[in-house]
Design an enzyme around this catalytic site. Structure first.
Site, PDB file in Angstrom:
ATOM      1  N   SER A   1      -8.677  28.495  -6.575  1.00  0.00           N
ATOM      2  CA  SER A   1      -7.989  27.160  -7.101  1.00  0.00           C
ATOM      3  C   SER A   1      -6.737  27.603  -8.031  1.00  0.00           C
ATOM      4  O   SER A   1      -6.379  26.966  -8.594  1.00  0.00           O
ATOM      5  CB  SER A   1      -8.909  26.519  -8.110  1.00  0.00           C
ATOM      6  OG  SER A   1      -9.475  27.201  -9.146  1.00  0.00           O
TER       7      SER A   1
ATOM      8  N   ASN B   1     -18.367  27.752 -16.598  1.00  0.00           N
ATOM      9  CA  ASN B   1     -18.464  26.471 -16.474  1.00  0.00           C
ATOM     10  C   ASN B   1     -17.992  25.755 -17.734  1.00  0.00           C
ATOM     11  O   ASN B   1     -17.378  24.754 -17.862  1.00  0.00           O
ATOM     12  CB  ASN B   1     -19.901  26.110 -16.333  1.00  0.00           C
ATOM     13  CG  ASN B   1     -20.335  26.527 -14.820  1.00  0.00           C
ATOM     14  OD1 ASN B   1     -19.575  26.982 -14.271  1.00  0.00           O
ATOM     15  ND2 ASN B   1     -21.593  26.554 -14.669  1.00  0.00           N
TER      16      ASN B   1
ATOM     17  N   HIS C   1       3.356 -19.063  -8.788  1.00  0.00           N
ATOM     18  CA  HIS C   1       3.460 -19.034  -7.376  1.00  0.00           C
ATOM     19  C   HIS C   1       4.862 -18.631  -6.651  1.00  0.00           C
ATOM     20  O   HIS C   1       5.035 -19.033  -5.774  1.00  0.00           O
ATOM     21  CB  HIS C   1       2.878 -20.502  -6.651  1.00  0.00           C
ATOM     22  CG  HIS C   1       1.804 -20.657  -7.286  1.00  0.00           C
ATOM     23  ND1 HIS C   1       0.428 -20.191  -6.841  1.00  0.00           N
ATOM     24  CD2 HIS C   1       1.430 -21.873  -8.315  1.00  0.00           C
ATOM     25  CE1 HIS C   1      -0.579 -20.609  -7.561  1.00  0.00           C
ATOM     26  NE2 HIS C   1       0.079 -21.777  -8.416  1.00  0.00           N
TER      27      HIS C   1
ATOM     28  N   SER D   1      22.817   3.005   1.259  1.00  0.00           N
ATOM     29  CA  SER D   1      22.476   3.174   2.855  1.00  0.00           C
ATOM     30  C   SER D   1      23.252   4.040   3.521  1.00  0.00           C
ATOM     31  O   SER D   1      24.455   4.261   3.366  1.00  0.00           O
ATOM     32  CB  SER D   1      22.621   1.616   3.412  1.00  0.00           C
ATOM     33  OG  SER D   1      22.354   1.818   4.797  1.00  0.00           O
TER      34      SER D   1
ATOM     35  N   LYS E   1      25.616  -1.593   0.716  1.00  0.00           N
ATOM     36  CA  LYS E   1      24.356  -1.726   0.199  1.00  0.00           C
ATOM     37  C   LYS E   1      24.236  -1.078  -1.127  1.00  0.00           C
ATOM     38  O   LYS E   1      24.497   0.059  -1.243  1.00  0.00           O
ATOM     39  CB  LYS E   1      23.050  -1.119   1.336  1.00  0.00           C
ATOM     40  CG  LYS E   1      22.992  -2.054   2.348  1.00  0.00           C
ATOM     41  CD  LYS E   1      22.592  -3.387   2.234  1.00  0.00           C
ATOM     42  CE  LYS E   1      21.013  -3.318   1.612  1.00  0.00           C
ATOM     43  NZ  LYS E   1      20.223  -2.767   2.539  1.00  0.00           N
TER      44      LYS E   1
ATOM     45  N   GLU F   1      11.263   0.451  -6.065  1.00  0.00           N
ATOM     46  CA  GLU F   1      10.337   0.378  -4.809  1.00  0.00           C
ATOM     47  C   GLU F   1       9.400   1.582  -5.068  1.00  0.00           C
ATOM     48  O   GLU F   1       8.359   1.330  -4.608  1.00  0.00           O
ATOM     49  CB  GLU F   1      11.342   0.396  -3.759  1.00  0.00           C
ATOM     50  CG  GLU F   1      12.012  -0.567  -3.541  1.00  0.00           C
ATOM     51  CD  GLU F   1      13.045  -0.848  -2.163  1.00  0.00           C
ATOM     52  OE1 GLU F   1      13.552  -1.581  -1.925  1.00  0.00           O
ATOM     53  OE2 GLU F   1      13.072   0.189  -1.513  1.00  0.00           O
TER      54      GLU F   1
END
Length: 461
Positions: A22, A109, A155, A276, A282, A289
């Site tokens: 690990s 542990n 809404h 873009s 753009k 996002e």
């Protein structure tokens, strides 16, 4: 140093070692591992298990290992099974037999349980500090936009007028609760598992309260099996990250919508946008996002660790090695996300004129028309029906409520008077909403003030 050569005659297969190791993940615990080892060594000396000279060698050796790791002089070996064995092996190579005594009265542990808990405490505090900074950014935006009228939505349909200050302060309340949740989770992390051993403590006469105090815990854990076999503090922190991530995602979604050509409520700075590859005009809200998407990653890590833990019998099982995969990824995802969001908010431009223009659309003052009629003595349901009929007429004639002449209003109800137009003016509507928690400038100023007080109170807890 081959840890298992006393018991095993065969050598671990290379693929099995790779599967079992690990260190490629848990190397990030090197600092807290060394911190815990120093506290353990001090306790061993206090209890007469090692002598003072051995303690000095151990502490000095651990300090030299830490210094070399942080300077880049010492690289983590892929041959090591984990960070704990890497550090112990390196320490023994440097100081000899004294290094072999460090692990007395300790198991990996309780060692790893301690390291993970120290790490979660540290990153929980970093999350709190970052959220406090985000709150302060929101306060500044709110103070600058107390009179920036915009449509409020339900809404995603225009509903009633609010201000951008009121809107952004809704997120301030969400993040305030997030801070409170992380603070609360951190309180439950403040018990030390060190000294629990593999699962049943030790026959050595150790002092767990000493190491707990040395490491700034409130007390040792009460049950040694629980100490090494649960990671609910990690689960709780990952839940907190997921909840904050959900709030990030909702805010990011609005930044995406409000920065679109159709809305133009805000402009995201170039520093937090992308272009873009084919369309030169753009300007895309890529960072927002990605913020929206990162919440899914936080959720999946939470579900991953809960699924990993759900079927494990007491006490420790190797499955729990996977906890760090989920933990570390969530920490990194959260920390870069909040830094990006804070920068995006601090640099964005609020287009107040465009917001006000859109607030005049969608018959946003219809509720206030109904309220006007109620204040003139009509029952609310009668006022609601009349207002709906007026809106229907306005739509058919392409007229806003402000543009319909008084004579026409009187055809719907003779209680309409010239004072009606004052009641449906957007500035008047906002200023009259002085109810506690409402969108008037006075109410939002009170929100900002009280939220700051609550934030300061949380910081002191």
């Amino acid at each position: 140093m081959d840890l298992y050569k006393g018991r095993f005659s065969g050598k671990t297969a290379s693929i099995a070692h790779e599967f079992n190791s690990s260190i490629g993940t848990d190397y990030k615990l090197y600092k807290v591992d060394i911190k815990g080892s120093k506290a353990h060594a001090k306790m061993l000396e206090k209890c007469g298990i090692i002598n003072q000279e051995e303690l000095k060698k151990i502490v000095s050796g651990l300090d030299s290992v830490l210094e070399d790791i942080e300077s880049g002089k010492l690289e983590f070996s892929k041959e090591a099974e984990d960070i704990h064995m890497f550090i112990e092996s390196e320490l023994t190579n440097r100081i000899g037999d004294a290094g072999k005594k460090l692990h007395t009265a300790r198991s990996r542990n309780d060692q790893v349980a301690l390291d993970v808990k120290l790490f979660t405490i540290e990153v929980a505090q970093r999350a709190i500090d970052a959220l406090v900074e985000l709150e302060e950014t929101i306060f500044e935006i709110a103070k600058d936009n107390l009179n920036s009228i915009m449509p409020g939505y339900t809404h995603l349909q225009i509903a009633q007028p609010v201000t951008f200050a009121h809107h952004i302060m809704a997120y301030a309340q969400m993040f305030l609760r997030d801070i409170s949740r992380i603070k609360d989770a951190k309180k439950r992390m403040m018990t030390s598992p060190l000294g629990a051993g593999a699962l049943a403590t030790t026959t050595y006469n150790i002092d767990r309260s000493f190491t707990a105090k040395e490491l700034e815990f409130e007390s040792p854990t009460l049950n040694s099996m629980d100490s090494v076999s649960d990671r609910d503090h990690v689960v709780e922190l990952l839940y907190c990250y997921s909840n904050v991530g959900m709030h990030f995602s909702r805010l990011a979604e609005e930044l995406i919508i409000y920065s679109s050509q159709e809305f133009k409520f805000i402009t995201i700075a170039d520093e937090y946008s992308s272009g873009s590859s084919i369309m030169p005009q753009k300007k895309n809200p890529d960072m927002a996002e990605l913020l929206r998407a990162k919440s899914a990653r936080l959720y999946s890590n939470l579900m991953g660790i809960m699924t990993m833990l759900k079927g494990i019998p007491l006490a420790y099982n190797k499955d729990m090695q996977e906890d760090k995969e989920y933990l570390f990824d969530s920490v990194e995802t959260f920390e870069i996300s909040i830094e990006v969001l804070n920068g995006m908010l601090a640099t964005m431009k609020v287009n107040s004129e465009r917001m006000r223009e859109m607030a005049h659309k969608g018959y946003i003052n219809a509720t206030d028309t109904a309220d006007y009629l109620v204040k003139k003595g009509l029952a609310f349901r009668d006022a609601y029906y009349i207002t709906g009929s007026i809106v229907k007429y306005g739509i058919s004639e392409n007229l806003s409520l402000n543009e319909i002449p008084l004579e026409k209003y009187k055809e719907f109800s003779d209680v309409f008077e010239e004072d009606y137009y004052k009641y449906i003016d957007l500035d008047y509507i906002l200023n009259e909403r002085k109810v506690f928690g409402g969108p008037s400038a006075k109410s939002v100023e009170e929100q900002i003030s009280l939220t700051k007080i609550q934030l300061e109170s949380l910081k002191k807890q």
